[in-house]
Design an enzyme around this catalytic site. Structure first.
Site, PDB file in Angstrom:
ATOM      1  N   PRO A   1       0.795  -1.234   0.000  1.00 57.85           N
ATOM      2  CA  PRO A   1       0.000   0.000   0.000  1.00 57.85           C
ATOM      3  C   PRO A   1       0.830   1.288   0.000  1.00 57.85           C
ATOM      4  O   PRO A   1       0.881   2.020   0.987  1.00 57.85           O
ATOM      5  CB  PRO A   1      -0.835  -0.134   1.272  1.00 57.85           C
ATOM      6  CG  PRO A   1       0.044  -0.928   2.189  1.00 57.85           C
ATOM      7  CD  PRO A   1       0.771  -1.897   1.300  1.00 57.85           C
ATOM      8  N   CYS A   2       1.472   1.575  -1.121  1.00 59.63           N
ATOM      9  CA  CYS A   2       2.292   2.783  -1.210  1.00 59.63           C
ATOM     10  C   CYS A   2       1.449   4.056  -1.157  1.00 59.63           C
ATOM     11  O   CYS A   2       1.976   5.139  -0.912  1.00 59.63           O
ATOM     12  CB  CYS A   2       3.182   2.745  -2.439  1.00 59.63           C
ATOM     13  SG  CYS A   2       2.310   2.625  -3.996  1.00 59.63           S
TER      14      CYS A   2
END
Length: 102
Positions: free
Chosen positions: A51-52
């Site tokens: 989850p950047c």
């Protein structure tokens, strides 16, 4: 570089749902510069797995995202991240991973 990239991916998995961390926080843990973290995140091909989108600038601004800032904001809103203005995450939604790991 590859080792840092793998470590970065593992750190992304530690960011709780409804929270974000900063490029600076990650850079501190990785022993690199925040812009280097941004460059590594820009190459993230597994957006669903890592989850950047939960990484923002130190001042709460969104920073970049492969699918655009609006999409990043919408994802964060859906996860429960609080916003203080159109492009800033409220401090209450920011976590320092160093503190989480200590």
């Amino acid at each position: 570089m590859l080792r840092r990239l793998e470590l970065l991916k593992e750190l992304l998995l530690l960011i709780p749902l409804g929270k974000v961390t900063t490029y600076s926080s990650l850079a501190s843990l990785l022993g690199t510069h925040p812009r280097a973290v941004g460059a590594m995140l820009a190459r993230n091909e597994d957006l669903v797995v890592y989850p950047c989108h939960r990484v923002v600038m130190s001042d709460g601004r969104l920073g970049g995202y492969a699918l655009g800032k609006e999409f990043k904001r919408r994802l964060l809103e859906l996860e429960g991240v609080k916003f203080c203005g159109p492009e800033r995450v409220c401090k209450e939604s920011v976590v320092d991973l160093k503190e989480l790991l200590s």
